[in-house]
Design a protein around this motif. Structure first.
Motif, PDB file in Angstrom:
ATOM      1  N   VAL A   1      -2.674   7.093   2.918  1.00  0.00           N
ATOM      2  CA  VAL A   1      -1.494   7.145   2.049  1.00  0.00           C
ATOM      3  C   VAL A   1      -0.314   6.460   2.744  1.00  0.00           C
ATOM      4  N   GLN A   2      -0.083   6.804   4.008  1.00  0.00           N
ATOM      5  CA  GLN A   2       1.004   6.181   4.762  1.00  0.00           C
ATOM      6  C   GLN A   2       0.812   4.665   4.859  1.00  0.00           C
ATOM      7  N   LEU A   3      -0.429   4.249   5.086  1.00  0.00           N
ATOM      8  CA  LEU A   3      -0.721   2.822   5.187  1.00  0.00           C
ATOM      9  C   LEU A   3      -0.417   2.109   3.878  1.00  0.00           C
ATOM     10  N   ASP A   4      -0.866   2.661   2.764  1.00  0.00           N
ATOM     11  CA  ASP A   4      -0.631   2.019   1.470  1.00  0.00           C
ATOM     12  C   ASP A   4       0.865   1.916   1.156  1.00  0.00           C
ATOM     13  N   HIS A   5       1.618   2.941   1.519  1.00  0.00           N
ATOM     14  CA  HIS A   5       3.061   2.881   1.275  1.00  0.00           C
ATOM     15  C   HIS A   5       3.721   1.811   2.138  1.00  0.00           C
ATOM     16  N   SER A   6       3.264   1.663   3.373  1.00  0.00           N
ATOM     17  CA  SER A   6       3.852   0.632   4.229  1.00  0.00           C
ATOM     18  C   SER A   6       3.507  -0.764   3.722  1.00  0.00           C
ATOM     19  N   VAL A   7       2.270  -0.960   3.224  1.00  0.00           N
ATOM     20  CA  VAL A   7       1.882  -2.252   2.662  1.00  0.00           C
ATOM     21  C   VAL A   7       2.697  -2.536   1.403  1.00  0.00           C
ATOM     22  N   ARG A   8       2.841  -1.530   0.559  1.00  0.00           N
ATOM     23  CA  ARG A   8       3.668  -1.688  -0.651  1.00  0.00           C
ATOM     24  C   ARG A   8       5.081  -2.137  -0.284  1.00  0.00           C
ATOM     25  N   ASP A   9       5.651  -1.495   0.738  1.00  0.00           N
ATOM     26  CA  ASP A   9       7.008  -1.844   1.156  1.00  0.00           C
ATOM     27  C   ASP A   9       7.065  -3.238   1.766  1.00  0.00           C
ATOM     28  N   ALA A  10       5.972  -3.666   2.436  1.00  0.00           N
ATOM     29  CA  ALA A  10       5.934  -5.014   3.012  1.00  0.00           C
ATOM     30  C   ALA A  10       5.987  -6.073   1.919  1.00  0.00           C
ATOM     31  N   TYR A  11       5.449  -5.752   0.745  1.00  0.00           N
ATOM     32  CA  TYR A  11       5.548  -6.661  -0.398  1.00  0.00           C
ATOM     33  C   TYR A  11       6.924  -6.571  -1.070  1.00  0.00           C
ATOM     34  N   GLY A  12       7.698  -5.540  -0.735  1.00  0.00           N
ATOM     35  CA  GLY A  12       9.000  -5.358  -1.373  1.00  0.00           C
ATOM     36  C   GLY A  12       8.921  -4.624  -2.692  1.00  0.00           C
ATOM     37  N   TRP A  13       7.813  -3.912  -2.925  1.00  0.00           N
ATOM     38  CA  TRP A  13       7.598  -3.243  -4.205  1.00  0.00           C
ATOM     39  C   TRP A  13       7.835  -1.742  -4.070  1.00  0.00           C
ATOM     40  N   THR A  14       8.976  -1.363  -3.540  1.00  0.00           N
ATOM     41  CA  THR A  14       9.248   0.046  -3.265  1.00  0.00           C
ATOM     42  C   THR A  14       9.347   0.886  -4.537  1.00  0.00           C
ATOM     43  N   ASP A  15       9.486   0.236  -5.689  1.00  0.00           N
ATOM     44  CA  ASP A  15       9.566   0.963  -6.951  1.00  0.00           C
ATOM     45  C   ASP A  15       8.207   1.391  -7.467  1.00  0.00           C
ATOM     46  N   LEU A  16       7.129   0.929  -6.844  1.00  0.00           N
ATOM     47  CA  LEU A  16       5.774   1.191  -7.336  1.00  0.00           C
ATOM     48  C   LEU A  16       5.278   2.545  -6.828  1.00  0.00           C
ATOM     49  N   ALA A  17       5.106   3.511  -7.752  1.00  0.00           N
ATOM     50  CA  ALA A  17       4.576   4.834  -7.395  1.00  0.00           C
ATOM     51  C   ALA A  17       3.050   4.732  -7.298  1.00  0.00           C
ATOM     52  N   LEU A  18       2.485   5.097  -6.152  1.00  0.00           N
ATOM     53  CA  LEU A  18       1.052   4.893  -5.927  1.00  0.00           C
ATOM     54  C   LEU A  18       0.218   6.102  -6.367  1.00  0.00           C
ATOM     55  N   ASP A  19       0.744   7.305  -6.213  1.00  0.00           N
ATOM     56  CA  ASP A  19       0.098   8.514  -6.741  1.00  0.00           C
ATOM     57  C   ASP A  19      -1.352   8.652  -6.255  1.00  0.00           C
ATOM     58  N   HIS A  20      -1.534   8.783  -4.956  1.00  0.00           N
ATOM     59  CA  HIS A  20      -2.871   8.945  -4.384  1.00  0.00           C
ATOM     60  C   HIS A  20      -3.486  10.282  -4.786  1.00  0.00           C
ATOM     61  N   HIS A  21      -4.754  10.223  -5.100  1.00  0.00           N
ATOM     62  CA  HIS A  21      -5.506  11.417  -5.477  1.00  0.00           C
ATOM     63  C   HIS A  21      -6.974  11.015  -5.506  1.00  0.00           C
ATOM     64  N   HIS A  22      -7.833  11.966  -5.828  1.00  0.00           N
ATOM     65  CA  HIS A  22      -9.228  11.629  -6.088  1.00  0.00           C
ATOM     66  C   HIS A  22      -9.346  11.231  -7.560  1.00  0.00           C
ATOM     67  N   TRP A  23      -9.648   9.955  -7.775  1.00  0.00           N
ATOM     68  CA  TRP A  23      -9.710   9.408  -9.132  1.00  0.00           C
ATOM     69  C   TRP A  23     -11.119   8.905  -9.432  1.00  0.00           C
ATOM     70  N   GLU A  24     -11.501   9.027 -10.686  1.00  0.00           N
ATOM     71  CA  GLU A  24     -12.789   8.474 -11.127  1.00  0.00           C
ATOM     72  C   GLU A  24     -12.622   6.964 -11.273  1.00  0.00           C
ATOM     73  N   THR A  25     -13.522   6.200 -10.654  1.00  0.00           N
ATOM     74  CA  THR A  25     -13.487   4.743 -10.719  1.00  0.00           C
ATOM     75  C   THR A  25     -14.885   4.241 -11.064  1.00  0.00           C
ATOM     76  N   PRO A  26     -15.039   2.955 -11.391  1.00  0.00           N
ATOM     77  CA  PRO A  26     -16.387   2.413 -11.629  1.00  0.00           C
ATOM     78  C   PRO A  26     -17.292   2.546 -10.407  1.00  0.00           C
ATOM     79  N   GLN A  27     -16.699   2.747  -9.226  1.00  0.00           N
ATOM     80  CA  GLN A  27     -17.472   2.926  -7.997  1.00  0.00           C
ATOM     81  C   GLN A  27     -17.677   4.400  -7.663  1.00  0.00           C
ATOM     82  N   GLY A  28     -17.381   5.275  -8.619  1.00  0.00           N
ATOM     83  CA  GLY A  28     -17.488   6.714  -8.381  1.00  0.00           C
ATOM     84  C   GLY A  28     -16.130   7.307  -8.048  1.00  0.00           C
ATOM     85  N   VAL A  29     -16.111   8.566  -7.665  1.00  0.00           N
ATOM     86  CA  VAL A  29     -14.863   9.224  -7.307  1.00  0.00           C
ATOM     87  C   VAL A  29     -14.399   8.687  -5.965  1.00  0.00           C
TER      88      VAL A  29
END
Length: 203
Positions: A119-147
């Motif tokens: 989570v910390q890593l993804d937020h730092s990468v997001r900030d490196a792009y300058g997209w601090t407005d993007l809420a990432l909302d980490h959780h266990h999500w169902e994806t085509p690759q499974g949970v």
């Protein structure tokens, strides 16, 4: 990705990234790179296959040297060190470690900490792009690759849209600089320096 010694020969299906810094390690380990891979990679039977020309060569990286990039380096270092500690302590491979990370029922301290480090890593990468407005909302999500423990579906769609827009912007800049002009003369490639056998690369 994992940091490995560079003084060895790898199988041809292994993708080697010639970086030895934690900033690029963190970027390649982030959800931003993962979802770009899922979107633009190929498949082998039912499995995803990393094709560098379609994934890495088209993946627009953030600007090196920004405050967000420095945070990405630190987050990448912390993830690398903790993951190495868990791998050695539990005598497990990366697949089993990440099966735990992606399992909502796995609540041991090491697994919870690895999730938090991602989570910390993804937020730092997001900030490196300058997209601090993007809420990432980490959780266990169902994806085509499974949970998977990852960003929300809405965040995934938005970050892919922004990465694609940045890809188009970078390409337009290259065209304006005539970097894709087939008639332009290219400078001769410099001979690559020998790799220090103590150096590490990522794969």
């Amino acid at each position: 990705p994992v940091l490995v010694p560079a003084n060895q020969i790898f199988l041809n299906k292994v993708v080697v990234f010639c970086y030895d810094d934690f900033g690029h390690f963190g970027l390649l380990a982030s959800s931003f790179h993962w979802w770009w891979f899922v979107e633009h990679g190929s498949t082998l039977e039912t499995r995803l296959s990393y094709t560098p020309t379609d994934v890495f060569m088209t993946f627009p990286q953030p600007v090196d040297g920004s405050a967000g990039w420095l945070a990405t380096e630190e987050a990448g270092r912390r993830l690398h060190e903790k993951r190495r500690e868990v791998l050695l302590g539990a005598d497990l491979g990366l697949t089993k470690i990440y099966n735990r990370v992606n399992d909502p029922a796995a609540l041991d301290a090491d697994t919870v900490l690895l999730r938090d480090l991602h989570v910390q890593l993804d937020h730092s990468v997001r900030d490196a792009y300058g997209w601090t407005d993007l809420a990432l909302d980490h959780h266990h999500w169902e994806t085509p690759q499974g949970v998977r423990f990852t960003v929300s579906p809405a965040a995934k769609d938005e970050l892919l849209d922004r990465l694609l827009e940045l890809n188009h912007q970078r390409y337009a800049e290259e065209v304006a600089a005539r970097l894709h002009d087939k008639k332009s003369k290219k400078a001769p490639a410099k001979r690559a320096k020998a790799v220090d056998e103590n150096q590490e690369s990522m794969l």
